[in-house]
Motif scaffolding. Structure first.
Motif, PDB file in Angstrom:
ATOM      1  N   VAL A  61      83.901  -0.366  48.243  1.00 32.79           N
ATOM      2  CA  VAL A  61      84.256  -1.542  47.450  1.00 32.79           C
ATOM      3  C   VAL A  61      83.662  -2.805  48.073  1.00 32.79           C
ATOM      4  CG1 VAL A  61      86.423  -2.014  48.649  1.00 32.79           C
ATOM      5  CG2 VAL A  61      86.171  -2.673  46.250  1.00 32.79           C
ATOM      6  N   PHE A  62      83.454  -2.794  49.394  1.00 34.95           N
ATOM      7  CA  PHE A  62      82.883  -3.962  50.063  1.00 34.95           C
ATOM      8  C   PHE A  62      81.490  -4.255  49.530  1.00 34.95           C
ATOM      9  CE2 PHE A  62      80.625  -5.973  53.695  1.00 34.95           C
ATOM     10  CZ  PHE A  62      81.383  -7.127  53.757  1.00 34.95           C
ATOM     11  N   PHE A  63      80.722  -3.186  49.287  1.00 40.61           N
ATOM     12  CA  PHE A  63      79.378  -3.386  48.746  1.00 40.61           C
ATOM     13  C   PHE A  63      79.442  -3.897  47.314  1.00 40.61           C
ATOM     14  CE2 PHE A  63      75.264  -1.952  46.981  1.00 40.61           C
ATOM     15  CZ  PHE A  63      74.423  -2.535  47.914  1.00 40.61           C
ATOM     16  N   LEU A  64      80.420  -3.417  46.549  1.00 39.50           N
ATOM     17  CA  LEU A  64      80.592  -3.911  45.183  1.00 39.50           C
ATOM     18  C   LEU A  64      80.918  -5.400  45.195  1.00 39.50           C
ATOM     19  CD1 LEU A  64      80.835  -3.410  42.136  1.00 39.50           C
ATOM     20  CD2 LEU A  64      83.256  -2.897  42.517  1.00 39.50           C
ATOM     21  N   ILE A  65      81.723  -5.829  46.163  1.00 42.36           N
ATOM     22  CA  ILE A  65      82.064  -7.251  46.266  1.00 42.36           C
ATOM     23  C   ILE A  65      80.806  -8.081  46.503  1.00 42.36           C
ATOM     24  CG2 ILE A  65      83.265  -8.970  47.689  1.00 42.36           C
ATOM     25  CD1 ILE A  65      85.466  -6.869  48.104  1.00 42.36           C
ATOM     26  N   ILE A  83      69.699  -4.423  56.867  1.00 40.60           N
ATOM     27  CA  ILE A  83      71.134  -4.475  56.587  1.00 40.60           C
ATOM     28  C   ILE A  83      71.518  -3.445  55.530  1.00 40.60           C
ATOM     29  CG2 ILE A  83      72.955  -5.910  55.568  1.00 40.60           C
ATOM     30  CD1 ILE A  83      71.604  -8.316  56.937  1.00 40.60           C
ATOM     31  N   ILE A  84      70.720  -3.335  54.457  1.00 39.80           N
ATOM     32  CA  ILE A  84      71.029  -2.366  53.394  1.00 39.80           C
ATOM     33  C   ILE A  84      70.984  -0.940  53.938  1.00 39.80           C
ATOM     34  CG2 ILE A  84      70.279  -1.416  51.179  1.00 39.80           C
ATOM     35  CD1 ILE A  84      69.267  -4.170  50.429  1.00 39.80           C
ATOM     36  N   ARG A 106      77.664   4.774  55.262  1.00 33.62           N
ATOM     37  CA  ARG A 106      78.342   5.242  54.044  1.00 33.62           C
ATOM     38  C   ARG A 106      79.139   4.141  53.370  1.00 33.62           C
ATOM     39  NH1 ARG A 106      80.349  10.137  57.685  1.00 33.62           N
ATOM     40  NH2 ARG A 106      78.379  11.233  57.885  1.00 33.62           N
ATOM     41  N   LEU A 107      78.578   2.946  53.361  1.00 31.89           N
ATOM     42  CA  LEU A 107      79.223   1.813  52.708  1.00 31.89           C
ATOM     43  C   LEU A 107      78.578   1.482  51.367  1.00 31.89           C
ATOM     44  CD1 LEU A 107      79.674  -0.528  55.814  1.00 31.89           C
ATOM     45  CD2 LEU A 107      81.396   0.929  54.724  1.00 31.89           C
ATOM     46  N   ILE A 108      77.576   2.281  50.983  1.00 29.53           N
ATOM     47  CA  ILE A 108      76.914   2.108  49.690  1.00 29.53           C
ATOM     48  C   ILE A 108      77.208   3.339  48.842  1.00 29.53           C
ATOM     49  CG2 ILE A 108      74.689   1.937  48.507  1.00 29.53           C
ATOM     50  CD1 ILE A 108      73.619   0.357  50.799  1.00 29.53           C
ATOM     51  N   PRO A 109      77.577   3.168  47.582  1.00 26.90           N
ATOM     52  CA  PRO A 109      77.881   4.318  46.735  1.00 26.90           C
ATOM     53  C   PRO A 109      76.641   5.170  46.496  1.00 26.90           C
ATOM     54  CG  PRO A 109      77.705   2.332  45.413  1.00 26.90           C
ATOM     55  CD  PRO A 109      77.676   1.895  46.844  1.00 26.90           C
ATOM     56  N   PRO A 110      76.822   6.475  46.291  1.00 25.86           N
ATOM     57  CA  PRO A 110      75.674   7.379  46.096  1.00 25.86           C
ATOM     58  C   PRO A 110      75.130   7.319  44.677  1.00 25.86           C
ATOM     59  CG  PRO A 110      77.714   8.612  46.031  1.00 25.86           C
ATOM     60  CD  PRO A 110      78.099   7.201  46.365  1.00 25.86           C
ATOM     61  N   VAL A 111      74.668   6.143  44.279  1.00 26.45           N
ATOM     62  CA  VAL A 111      74.090   5.996  42.946  1.00 26.45           C
ATOM     63  C   VAL A 111      72.863   6.901  42.833  1.00 26.45           C
ATOM     64  CG1 VAL A 111      74.901   3.645  42.616  1.00 26.45           C
ATOM     65  CG2 VAL A 111      72.714   4.030  43.746  1.00 26.45           C
ATOM     66  N   PRO A 112      72.583   7.464  41.623  1.00 27.86           N
ATOM     67  CA  PRO A 112      73.250   7.188  40.347  1.00 27.86           C
ATOM     68  C   PRO A 112      74.429   8.095  40.026  1.00 27.86           C
ATOM     69  CG  PRO A 112      71.295   8.482  39.970  1.00 27.86           C
ATOM     70  CD  PRO A 112      71.356   8.253  41.447  1.00 27.86           C
ATOM     71  N   LEU A 113      74.979   8.819  41.010  1.00 28.92           N
ATOM     72  CA  LEU A 113      76.192   9.592  40.770  1.00 28.92           C
ATOM     73  C   LEU A 113      77.377   8.652  40.594  1.00 28.92           C
ATOM     74  CD1 LEU A 113      75.926  12.486  43.402  1.00 28.92           C
ATOM     75  CD2 LEU A 113      75.242  12.518  41.011  1.00 28.92           C
ATOM     76  N   ALA A 114      78.356   9.073  39.782  1.00 27.02           N
ATOM     77  CA  ALA A 114      79.566   8.276  39.591  1.00 27.02           C
ATOM     78  C   ALA A 114      80.723   9.192  39.246  1.00 27.02           C
ATOM     79  CB  ALA A 114      79.373   7.230  38.495  1.00 27.02           C
ATOM     80  N   LEU A 115      81.879   8.938  39.824  1.00 26.82           N
ATOM     81  CA  LEU A 115      83.075   9.708  39.528  1.00 26.82           C
ATOM     82  C   LEU A 115      83.694   9.187  38.240  1.00 26.82           C
ATOM     83  CD1 LEU A 115      85.008  11.923  40.547  1.00 26.82           C
ATOM     84  CD2 LEU A 115      86.274  10.132  41.739  1.00 26.82           C
ATOM     85  N   GLU A 122      76.060  14.722  51.845  1.00 26.95           N
ATOM     86  CA  GLU A 122      75.824  13.819  52.983  1.00 26.95           C
ATOM     87  C   GLU A 122      77.071  13.035  53.367  1.00 26.95           C
ATOM     88  OE1 GLU A 122      72.414  14.932  50.756  1.00 26.95           O
ATOM     89  OE2 GLU A 122      74.021  13.598  50.086  1.00 26.95           O
ATOM     90  N   GLU A 123      78.232  13.380  52.730  1.00 25.05           N
ATOM     91  CA  GLU A 123      79.528  12.740  52.961  1.00 25.05           C
ATOM     92  C   GLU A 123      79.549  11.288  52.505  1.00 25.05           C
ATOM     93  OE1 GLU A 123      81.482  13.426  56.639  1.00 25.05           O
ATOM     94  OE2 GLU A 123      80.910  15.533  56.761  1.00 25.05           O
ATOM     95  N   LEU A 124      78.771  10.973  51.464  1.00 25.69           N
ATOM     96  CA  LEU A 124      78.877   9.686  50.803  1.00 25.69           C
ATOM     97  C   LEU A 124      80.035   9.757  49.814  1.00 25.69           C
ATOM     98  CD1 LEU A 124      75.106   8.939  50.124  1.00 25.69           C
ATOM     99  CD2 LEU A 124      76.545   7.935  51.899  1.00 25.69           C
ATOM    100  N   VAL A 125      80.849   8.705  49.772  1.00 23.30           N
ATOM    101  CA  VAL A 125      82.090   8.733  49.006  1.00 23.30           C
ATOM    102  C   VAL A 125      81.836   8.409  47.537  1.00 23.30           C
ATOM    103  CG1 VAL A 125      84.399   7.750  48.768  1.00 23.30           C
ATOM    104  CG2 VAL A 125      83.398   8.033  51.044  1.00 23.30           C
TER     105      VAL A 125
END
Length: 371
Positions: free
Chosen positions: A115-119, A213-214, A221-230, A344-347
């Motif tokens: 969520v921090f990255f979304l912010i 930084i990115i 693991r602070l960036i979502p695994p796009v383009p996957l989405a729950l 890869e244990e991305l959330v």
């Protein structure tokens, strides 16, 4: 053509824009966001791909035109007539691209620690409103452009290659870095005003800092695994599969809890199975291994303990997301959560619930839904 341009210069639209010039950037920003919200659906649709590619291409061209306009490159040409609109166009494309990323990402059912990255993305999205006043700052121009292009390629490359991995993410970043540095080099060489306004080493240093930084965000693991989405994450009393339909039985919360489908307090009968159902959107033909990590909160140690990892594969292409479930029997009472993770244990998301074991209590708001 000449008559059309004359009519435009004398049109009510042009007069309206000049009269309300103060608010024009906000209107163009909102326009870009609304356009994406109403038109974008699946990242792997030809239309979506075309819109995003058109946005990115148009942004690149407009930045080039804008930065060379101060050098009189477009004097006595058709392009000179639209000089005052270049900043607004840049604003529109910045807003359109950044909002597209937010739209796709926010469709995940749980933001978890990403969520921090979304912010950061939301701050960039709404900060775009004030870019009109600072758009002439070339350091800001190219910094935002690089960030936007990085997110663009992290969507596009996995969709086109039909694969997701750290190597694909690195490739996406390198493509973005190369394209940004190429644009800077072209403008720097062609524009004397740009050479007088910036220090090339400083600008390249800023771009590389953002790149670093990115990548740090990604590997922590602070960036979502796009383009996957729950798409859905539900704790359920029962999951049945019939003719490729998933019938999920679960407890619902109060009507005003619109952001979550299931009730947090799960009433468990002794020896009852507890199911976790998830549907994950993935672009067409993209295959990926995911797993559910079951965790229980130990009140004695005040730490989350990993109980079990249960995995399965997903194949993209279904609008409702690729469906799957895991279950465990006779869970210990207390707080539980199931993390939906990539290989890869991305959330992708986190499904929280509290288990209450009782013979007398009855589940509340039981409903059945087909996925």
């Amino acid at each position: 053509m000449k008559r059309t341009l004359v009519q435009f210069r004398n049109s009510r639209l042009r007069g309206f824009i000049r009269k309300h010039e103060k608010y024009a950037p906000i209107l163009f920003f909102i326009g870009g966001f609304i356009f994406d919200t109403l038109t974008l659906g699946r990242i792997d649709r030809l239309y979506d791909l075309s819109v995003l590619c058109l946005h990115m291409t148009s942004l690149t061209i407009t930045l080039y035109l804008y930065n060379l306009a101060d050098d009189g490159k477009w004097n006595n040409t058709v392009l000179e007539r639209f000089k005052e609109y270049y900043p607004l166009a840049i604003q529109f494309f910045f807003g359109g691209l950044s909002s597209a990323y937010v739209i796709y990402y926010s469709r995940s059912v749980s933001m978890s620690k990403t969520v921090f990255f979304l912010i950061i993305l939301l701050v960039l999205l709404f900060a775009n409103e004030i870019l009109k006043k600072r758009i002439s700052n070339k350091y800001l121009q190219f910094s935002v452009y690089f960030f936007i292009s990085f997110t663009f390629f992290t969507f596009m490359v996995p969709v086109l290659i039909k694969e997701m991995s750290p190597n694909i993410f690195i490739l996406s970043g390198l493509l973005s870095l190369f394209s940004t540095l190429a644009l800077i080099a072209i403008i720097y060489r062609a524009s004397p005003s740009t050479r007088s306004e910036i220090h090339l080493g400083k600008l390249i240093g800023i771009v590389f800092s953002i790149y670093l930084i990115i990548n740090i965000f990604y590997f922590f693991r602070l960036i979502p695994p796009v383009p996957l989405a729950l798409s859905n994450g539900i704790v359920a009393h029962q999951v049945k599969v019939d003719n490729n339909n998933y019938l999920v039985t679960y407890e619902t919360d109060e009507w005003y809890v619109f952001w979550r489908k299931h009730r947090l307090k799960f009433i468990q009968k002794p020896n009852e199975n507890v199911y976790v159902f998830s549907s994950i959107f993935a672009p067409t033909s993209l295959k990926k291994s995911v797993f559910h990590r079951w965790k229980w909160y130990n009140q004695a140690t005040q730490e989350w303990e990993i109980i079990e990892d249960i995995g399965y594969d997903i194949t993209g292409g279904r609008d409702g997301g690729y469906r799957g479930y895991t279950f465990k029997n006779n869970l210990v009472e207390g707080l539980w959560k199931v993390e939906v993770l990539t290989q890869e244990e991305l959330v992708l998301g986190i499904i929280d619930f509290e288990v209450i074991t009782s013979d007398s209590l009855q589940p509340k708001g039981i409903t059945q839904k087909i996925f």
